[in-house]
Scaffold this active site. Sequence first.
Site, PDB file in Angstrom:
ATOM      1  N   LYS A   1      14.979 -27.573 -14.009  1.00 46.70           N
ATOM      2  CA  LYS A   1      14.724 -28.479 -15.142  1.00 46.70           C
ATOM      3  C   LYS A   1      13.766 -29.603 -14.740  1.00 46.70           C
ATOM      4  CE  LYS A   1      19.085 -29.560 -15.477  1.00 46.70           C
ATOM      5  NZ  LYS A   1      19.633 -28.817 -14.314  1.00 46.70           N
TER       6      LYS A   1
ATOM      7  N   ARG B   1      25.221 -34.052 -21.339  1.00 44.94           N
ATOM      8  CA  ARG B   1      25.865 -33.085 -20.443  1.00 44.94           C
ATOM      9  C   ARG B   1      27.221 -32.668 -20.943  1.00 44.94           C
ATOM     10  NH1 ARG B   1      22.903 -34.185 -15.516  1.00 44.94           N
ATOM     11  NH2 ARG B   1      23.590 -32.746 -13.923  1.00 44.94           N
TER      12      ARG B   1
ATOM     13  N   ARG C   1      29.592 -29.186  -8.863  1.00 38.56           N
ATOM     14  CA  ARG C   1      28.600 -29.349  -9.943  1.00 38.56           C
ATOM     15  C   ARG C   1      28.554 -28.092 -10.826  1.00 38.56           C
ATOM     16  NH1 ARG C   1      23.615 -30.661  -6.409  1.00 38.56           N
ATOM     17  NH2 ARG C   1      22.430 -30.648  -8.348  1.00 38.56           N
TER      18      ARG C   1
ATOM     19  N   ARG D   1      19.268 -34.316  -0.861  1.00 36.36           N
ATOM     20  CA  ARG D   1      20.174 -35.063  -1.731  1.00 36.36           C
ATOM     21  C   ARG D   1      21.612 -34.915  -1.250  1.00 36.36           C
ATOM     22  NH1 ARG D   1      18.585 -33.782  -7.958  1.00 36.36           N
ATOM     23  NH2 ARG D   1      20.847 -33.604  -8.088  1.00 36.36           N
TER      24      ARG D   1
ATOM     25  N   ARG E   1      16.337 -27.289  -1.171  1.00 37.71           N
ATOM     26  CA  ARG E   1      15.590 -28.387  -1.831  1.00 37.71           C
ATOM     27  C   ARG E   1      15.475 -29.592  -0.899  1.00 37.71           C
ATOM     28  NH1 ARG E   1      17.406 -30.506  -7.600  1.00 37.71           N
ATOM     29  NH2 ARG E   1      19.384 -30.824  -6.546  1.00 37.71           N
TER      30      ARG E   1
HETATM   31  P1  AP5 Z   1      14.909 -28.630  -9.645  1.00 37.26           P
HETATM   32  O1  AP5 Z   1      13.731 -28.638 -10.547  1.00 37.26           O
HETATM   33  O2  AP5 Z   1      15.136 -29.831  -8.777  1.00 37.26           O
HETATM   34  O3  AP5 Z   1      16.235 -28.227 -10.462  1.00 37.26           O
HETATM   35  P2  AP5 Z   1      17.069 -29.041 -11.525  1.00 37.26           P
HETATM   36  O4  AP5 Z   1      17.485 -28.086 -12.590  1.00 37.26           O
HETATM   37  O5  AP5 Z   1      16.350 -30.278 -11.952  1.00 37.26           O
HETATM   38  O6  AP5 Z   1      18.333 -29.358 -10.619  1.00 37.26           O
HETATM   39  P3  AP5 Z   1      19.167 -30.684 -10.400  1.00 37.26           P
HETATM   40  O7  AP5 Z   1      20.048 -30.376  -9.210  1.00 37.26           O
HETATM   41  O8  AP5 Z   1      18.306 -31.905 -10.277  1.00 37.26           O
HETATM   42  O9  AP5 Z   1      19.996 -30.738 -11.702  1.00 37.26           O
HETATM   43  P4  AP5 Z   1      21.288 -31.466 -11.911  1.00 37.26           P
HETATM   44  O10 AP5 Z   1      21.432 -31.365 -13.376  1.00 37.26           O
HETATM   45  O11 AP5 Z   1      22.450 -31.000 -11.114  1.00 37.26           O
HETATM   46  O12 AP5 Z   1      20.993 -32.924 -11.281  1.00 37.26           O
HETATM   47  P5  AP5 Z   1      20.787 -34.346 -11.929  1.00 37.26           P
HETATM   48  O13 AP5 Z   1      19.845 -35.086 -11.078  1.00 37.26           O
HETATM   49  O14 AP5 Z   1      20.527 -34.250 -13.390  1.00 37.26           O
HETATM   50  O15 AP5 Z   1      14.784 -27.333  -8.709  1.00 37.26           O
HETATM   51  C1  AP5 Z   1      15.759 -27.035  -7.721  1.00 37.26           C
HETATM   52  C2  AP5 Z   1      15.062 -26.438  -6.481  1.00 37.26           C
HETATM   53  O16 AP5 Z   1      14.482 -25.185  -6.833  1.00 37.26           O
HETATM   54  C3  AP5 Z   1      13.897 -27.286  -5.934  1.00 37.26           C
HETATM   55  O17 AP5 Z   1      13.875 -27.142  -4.555  1.00 37.26           O
HETATM   56  C4  AP5 Z   1      12.642 -26.669  -6.572  1.00 37.26           C
HETATM   57  O18 AP5 Z   1      11.511 -26.853  -5.760  1.00 37.26           O
HETATM   58  C5  AP5 Z   1      13.057 -25.197  -6.669  1.00 37.26           C
HETATM   59  N1  AP5 Z   1      12.489 -24.498  -7.812  1.00 37.26           N
HETATM   60  C6  AP5 Z   1      12.385 -24.981  -9.098  1.00 37.26           C
HETATM   61  N2  AP5 Z   1      11.873 -24.022  -9.900  1.00 37.26           N
HETATM   62  C7  AP5 Z   1      11.681 -22.925  -9.110  1.00 37.26           C
HETATM   63  C8  AP5 Z   1      11.187 -21.609  -9.365  1.00 37.26           C
HETATM   64  N3  AP5 Z   1      10.791 -21.206 -10.599  1.00 37.26           N
HETATM   65  N4  AP5 Z   1      11.130 -20.735  -8.347  1.00 37.26           N
HETATM   66  C9  AP5 Z   1      11.521 -21.098  -7.111  1.00 37.26           C
HETATM   67  N5  AP5 Z   1      11.996 -22.330  -6.783  1.00 37.26           N
HETATM   68  C10 AP5 Z   1      12.075 -23.223  -7.785  1.00 37.26           C
HETATM   69  O19 AP5 Z   1      22.265 -34.968 -11.799  1.00 37.26           O
HETATM   70  C11 AP5 Z   1      22.802 -35.293 -10.543  1.00 37.26           C
HETATM   71  C12 AP5 Z   1      24.149 -36.003 -10.737  1.00 37.26           C
HETATM   72  O20 AP5 Z   1      23.948 -37.235 -11.478  1.00 37.26           O
HETATM   73  C13 AP5 Z   1      25.216 -35.244 -11.541  1.00 37.26           C
HETATM   74  O21 AP5 Z   1      25.934 -34.327 -10.752  1.00 37.26           O
HETATM   75  C14 AP5 Z   1      26.080 -36.419 -12.035  1.00 37.26           C
HETATM   76  O22 AP5 Z   1      26.920 -36.901 -11.011  1.00 37.26           O
HETATM   77  C15 AP5 Z   1      25.052 -37.500 -12.347  1.00 37.26           C
HETATM   78  N6  AP5 Z   1      24.569 -37.418 -13.749  1.00 37.26           N
HETATM   79  C16 AP5 Z   1      23.299 -37.173 -14.160  1.00 37.26           C
HETATM   80  N7  AP5 Z   1      23.231 -37.162 -15.505  1.00 37.26           N
HETATM   81  C17 AP5 Z   1      24.486 -37.391 -15.951  1.00 37.26           C
HETATM   82  C18 AP5 Z   1      25.064 -37.463 -17.245  1.00 37.26           C
HETATM   83  N8  AP5 Z   1      24.334 -37.273 -18.345  1.00 37.26           N
HETATM   84  N9  AP5 Z   1      26.388 -37.727 -17.340  1.00 37.26           N
HETATM   85  C19 AP5 Z   1      27.148 -37.908 -16.242  1.00 37.26           C
HETATM   86  N10 AP5 Z   1      26.675 -37.834 -14.979  1.00 37.26           N
HETATM   87  C20 AP5 Z   1      25.344 -37.578 -14.831  1.00 37.26           C
END
Ligand code: AP5
Length: 226
Positions: free
Chosen positions: A31, A106, A184, A173, A140
């Site tokens: 994403k 979420r 997660r 991370r 990552r």
């Molecule tokens: P990446 O693009 O980083 O994936 P992503 O879907 O963004 O994954 P995240 O882990 O950031 O999502 P998340 O929802 O768990 O984390 P968030 O920061 O929102 O890609 C992943 C890897 O794959 C990278 O290495 C990339 O290079 C690689 N890649 C990407 N596309 C590829 C492809 N096509 N082919 C090959 N490789 C590829 O949330 C983190 C924490 O914050 C949560 O757990 C929670 O504690 C808190 N939080 C955030 N938002 C909320 C909310 N709304 N409510 C409550 N808590 C929240």
Amino acid sequence: MTPAPANAIQSSPSLPLMHRIVLLGPPGAGKGTQAKRLAKELGIPHLSTGELLRAAASAGTALGREADGYMRQGRLVPDALVLGILRERLAAADAHRGFILDGYPRNVAQAQSLAEITPVEQVLYFEIPESVLVDRLSQRRNCPTCGTVYNLVTQPPRQSGRCDRDGTPLIQRTDDSEEAVRTRLAVYREATVPLLDLYRTQGLVRTVPAGGSVEEVDARVRAALH
Ligand code: AP5
């Protein structure tokens, strides 16, 4: 007619509605990677609640310190804390032309809070098998200075361990540990999948198969946007 809430985003009749986009999908689905590309292309901000919370944690604010404990364990940060930080970000001038929301909402309660602030026109659902996610997340690495995301296998930095843009040593991370990733994924199934079902009943969801290369997924994202 019910008046708009005081903090509601003012919409302009000329605003192309498709620019209020939510990205939904499990952790590691890509994403953030696609949101950054799309934001550049459309000239609208990429709003990641994960990035906002991590920035607050690094800055050591009271909110950041509280959020950090939940994030390290892979649990959701309490709704009220996240809503506060998101509301403030959505009120900034650059978000008035549209936005790409990554990581919010979420759960169903967050979607209801969002609907009180602004409508959403499109939800792109990144669909991908769990086995791919675990591999992606374990490989990552992130630049703590500029936020660039790498993958040691699929998108490695040119110089091992250092950011291509500013040379900063890359970090992993804290919530990419095996245990936090398991949590997660469980939280995603329990809290976020029902939200996907809700948006489906509203006819907002387009599915983007999120396997394959970054460029292939990018092309599918563009095709999914109408
Ligand atoms: P990446 O693009 O980083 O994936 P992503 O879907 O963004 O994954 P995240 O882990 O950031 O999502 P998340 O929802 O768990 O984390 P968030 O920061 O929102 O890609 C992943 C890897 O794959 C990278 O290495 C990339 O290079 C690689 N890649 C990407 N596309 C590829 C492809 N096509 N082919 C090959 N490789 C590829 O949330 C983190 C924490 O914050 C949560 O757990 C929670 O504690 C808190 N939080 C955030 N938002 C909320 C909310 N709304 N409510 C409550 N808590 C929240």
